[in-house]
Design a protein around this motif. Structure first.
Motif, PDB file in Angstrom:
ATOM      1  N   ALA A 128      -5.781   9.677  13.332  1.00 47.26           N
ATOM      2  CA  ALA A 128      -4.660  10.079  12.483  1.00 47.26           C
ATOM      3  C   ALA A 128      -3.494   9.111  12.631  1.00 47.26           C
ATOM      4  N   VAL A 129      -3.157   8.752  13.857  1.00 47.57           N
ATOM      5  CA  VAL A 129      -2.027   7.846  14.088  1.00 47.57           C
ATOM      6  C   VAL A 129      -2.305   6.479  13.482  1.00 47.57           C
ATOM      7  N   THR A 130      -3.494   5.938  13.734  1.00 43.40           N
ATOM      8  CA  THR A 130      -3.817   4.626  13.171  1.00 43.40           C
ATOM      9  C   THR A 130      -3.938   4.695  11.653  1.00 43.40           C
ATOM     10  N   GLY A 131      -4.463   5.806  11.136  1.00 39.73           N
ATOM     11  CA  GLY A 131      -4.527   5.965   9.686  1.00 39.73           C
ATOM     12  C   GLY A 131      -3.151   5.984   9.059  1.00 39.73           C
ATOM     13  N   LEU A 132      -2.195   6.615   9.746  1.00 43.50           N
ATOM     14  CA  LEU A 132      -0.824   6.639   9.243  1.00 43.50           C
ATOM     15  C   LEU A 132      -0.232   5.236   9.228  1.00 43.50           C
ATOM     16  N   ILE A 133      -0.493   4.465  10.276  1.00 41.36           N
ATOM     17  CA  ILE A 133       0.077   3.118  10.380  1.00 41.36           C
ATOM     18  C   ILE A 133      -0.407   2.226   9.240  1.00 41.36           C
ATOM     19  N   ILE A 134      -1.688   2.349   8.868  1.00 46.32           N
ATOM     20  CA  ILE A 134      -2.243   1.447   7.844  1.00 46.32           C
ATOM     21  C   ILE A 134      -2.179   2.048   6.441  1.00 46.32           C
ATOM     22  N   SER A 135      -1.487   3.170   6.280  1.00 45.71           N
ATOM     23  CA  SER A 135      -1.434   3.831   4.972  1.00 45.71           C
ATOM     24  C   SER A 135      -0.871   2.940   3.876  1.00 45.71           C
ATOM     25  N   TYR A 136       0.160   2.166   4.208  1.00 54.15           N
ATOM     26  CA  TYR A 136       0.815   1.315   3.209  1.00 54.15           C
ATOM     27  C   TYR A 136       0.667  -0.156   3.586  1.00 54.15           C
ATOM     28  N   GLU A 137      -0.504  -0.515   4.071  1.00 54.71           N
ATOM     29  CA  GLU A 137      -0.737  -1.877   4.550  1.00 54.71           C
ATOM     30  C   GLU A 137      -0.432  -2.923   3.479  1.00 54.71           C
ATOM     31  N   ALA A 138      -0.994  -2.758   2.283  1.00 51.61           N
ATOM     32  CA  ALA A 138      -0.815  -3.764   1.234  1.00 51.61           C
ATOM     33  C   ALA A 138       0.659  -3.930   0.870  1.00 51.61           C
ATOM     34  N   GLN A 139       1.366  -2.812   0.729  1.00 55.87           N
ATOM     35  CA  GLN A 139       2.782  -2.891   0.366  1.00 55.87           C
ATOM     36  C   GLN A 139       3.620  -3.526   1.477  1.00 55.87           C
ATOM     37  N   LEU A 140       3.298  -3.206   2.727  1.00 58.58           N
ATOM     38  CA  LEU A 140       4.069  -3.755   3.847  1.00 58.58           C
ATOM     39  C   LEU A 140       3.819  -5.250   4.015  1.00 58.58           C
ATOM     40  N   ILE A 141       2.600  -5.698   3.795  1.00 57.30           N
ATOM     41  CA  ILE A 141       2.327  -7.134   3.885  1.00 57.30           C
ATOM     42  C   ILE A 141       3.038  -7.874   2.753  1.00 57.30           C
ATOM     43  N   ASP A 142       3.032  -7.304   1.540  1.00 51.71           N
ATOM     44  CA  ASP A 142       3.790  -7.917   0.438  1.00 51.71           C
ATOM     45  C   ASP A 142       5.273  -7.988   0.781  1.00 51.71           C
ATOM     46  N   TRP A 143       5.799  -6.935   1.414  1.00 48.11           N
ATOM     47  CA  TRP A 143       7.209  -6.941   1.804  1.00 48.11           C
ATOM     48  C   TRP A 143       7.464  -8.011   2.871  1.00 48.11           C
ATOM     49  N   ALA A 144       6.557  -8.126   3.834  1.00 50.42           N
ATOM     50  CA  ALA A 144       6.727  -9.123   4.890  1.00 50.42           C
ATOM     51  C   ALA A 144       6.699 -10.536   4.326  1.00 50.42           C
ATOM     52  N   ASN A 145       5.940 -10.727   3.250  1.00 54.99           N
ATOM     53  CA  ASN A 145       5.832 -12.051   2.631  1.00 54.99           C
ATOM     54  C   ASN A 145       6.776 -12.220   1.448  1.00 54.99           C
ATOM     55  N   ARG A 146       7.841 -11.425   1.419  1.00 54.65           N
ATOM     56  CA  ARG A 146       8.759 -11.479   0.277  1.00 54.65           C
ATOM     57  C   ARG A 146       9.446 -12.839   0.140  1.00 54.65           C
ATOM     58  N   ASP A 147       9.556 -13.584   1.252  1.00 48.34           N
ATOM     59  CA  ASP A 147      10.188 -14.904   1.183  1.00 48.34           C
ATOM     60  C   ASP A 147       9.287 -15.929   0.493  1.00 48.34           C
TER      61      ASP A 147
END
Length: 380
Positions: A28-47
């Motif tokens: 459950a904890v790991t599933g929560l962490i990766i729930s928005y993986e694609a969006q978070l990686i796009d945010w991290a690469n916003r530069d």
């Protein structure tokens, strides 16, 4: 006192929860962490976002794009290239499963590999979620443990529904197991929370658990095909030396196939499906073979909005791909749906959010379950 059927279900539910609770909590904890993986990686690469030279400027054709990239990175031979319809998004150059690089789609400027640490982090969390990687256990053992945890969770959910079912359908009885009561404390509060969060998350959790079983177990996967009257796929052969070996994509890249004449076919695919959100081109496995192209009209996991094409330069045609979802039997279609129903991505951002809320609910179910067990066995 002679034990009743209800007592047997209750004690089975309690003991199974204590046995599998830690594994379920981990998933459950790991599933929560990766729930928005694609969006978070796009945010991290916003530069890495780019500015078109003029409004509506076209992307470079594929030959010119890679020629420009090779001026900076001459040894980069991508196995896949992805363009986004968003004019500010860079083009993605993939090498196997591990290497990901970015370039400006208008100038061909090489932009590097972005924030690799984020990708490595999510990859590690996903491996923990599926295989308990990092615990020192062999991958197959970790997969067996998480699969067993998923199976026990399904039994907990079904027995929990039975235990939740009100004996008398009066509003006072139903309210106690459907609505949070902020006035409660201690054991009564844990009981209330356990029932309420279990009730409201039961249906989507059942979907997540069943699809998890299909992903975890070959027999569950084959059962899906059998029930739909479809032939189960043959078991995949493990590559020699796979355990502990190099990950796919970590070795030298295959020679780049000729891209001469491919540009017009990419343009034709764009015109054929004008509402595309991303185009993902893969390099063919054999020289002269068609180039597989995946055209998405939705998010990453919305396979129902995906079209697979073959760009056959030799024949001068854009052809339907036998890998397209609509060309598959019912078993294969449902298996593909199951993959992204498990993460909620099948229904886009809303589905991801429902899946994330279910992981939070599962965390609370484990916590309140342990709290009630502690009070039962270790009375203060």
């Amino acid at each position: 006192m002679k034990p009743t059927y209800h007592h047997l279900i209750f004690w089975g539910h309690l003991i199974a929860g204590l046995i599998a609770g830690v594994v379920i909590l981990s998933m459950a904890v790991t599933g929560l962490i990766i729930s928005y993986e694609a969006q978070l990686i796009d945010w991290a690469n916003r530069d890495l976002r780019v500015t078109p030279p003029v409004a509506g400027a076209p992307h470079l054709d594929i030959e010119t794009l890679l020629a420009k990239v090779h001026e900076t990175k001459p040894d980069l031979n991508p196995s896949g290239i992805t363009w986004k319809a968003d004019p500010a998004m860079p083009v993605t150059l993939s090498v196997g499963k591990e290497g990901v690089y970015f370039a400006n789609p208008y100038t061909g400027e090489f932009l590097g590999e972005g924030h690799r640490a984020w990708r490595d982090f999510f990859h590690a969390v996903t491996d923990w979620h599926r295989f308990l990687t990092g615990t020192g256990l062999p991958k197959e053992t970790g997969k067996a443990i998480t699969g067993a945890g998923c199976l026990i969770f399904s039994l907990l959910l079904l027995s929990g529904i039975y235990l939740w079912w009100p004996r008398h359908w009066r509003w006072s009885s139903v309210r106690a197991v459907m609505l949070l009561n902020p006035k409660l404390s201690g054991r009564a509060r844990h009981w209330n929370w356990h029932n309420v969060f279990g009730f409201w998350s039961a249906l989507p959790l059942l979907c997540i658990i069943l699809t998890g079983l299909i992903i975890s177990y070959g027999w569950a996967n084959n059962l899906l095909f059998t029930l739909t009257g479809s032939e189960p796929p043959p078991a995949r052969e493990r590559p020699a030396g796979a355990p502990g070996g190099k990950r796919e994509g970590s070795g030298p890249a295959a020679p780049q196939p000729s891209l001469v004449g491919l540009g017009p076919f990419l343009a034709q695919a764009r015109q054929q499906i004008p509402d595309w959100t991303s185009l993902s081109l893969r390099m063919p496995q054999k020289p002269g073979a068609p180039f597989p192209l995946m055209v998405d009209r939705g998010g990453r996991g919305q396979v129902q909005l995906r079209t697979m094409l073959n760009l056959d330069v030799a024949q001068g045609k854009v052809l339907p791909s036998p890998d397209d979802l609509q060309q598959q039997n019912l078993g294969r279609r449902l298996r593909m749906y199951a993959r992204f129903l498990h993460t909620g991505e099948l229904f886009g951002l809303l589905g991801q959010t429902v899946a994330a809320l279910c992981t939070i609910s599962t965390i609370l179910l484990v916590w309140t379950g342990f709290a009630q067990a502690r009070r039962r066995f270790l009375k203060p």
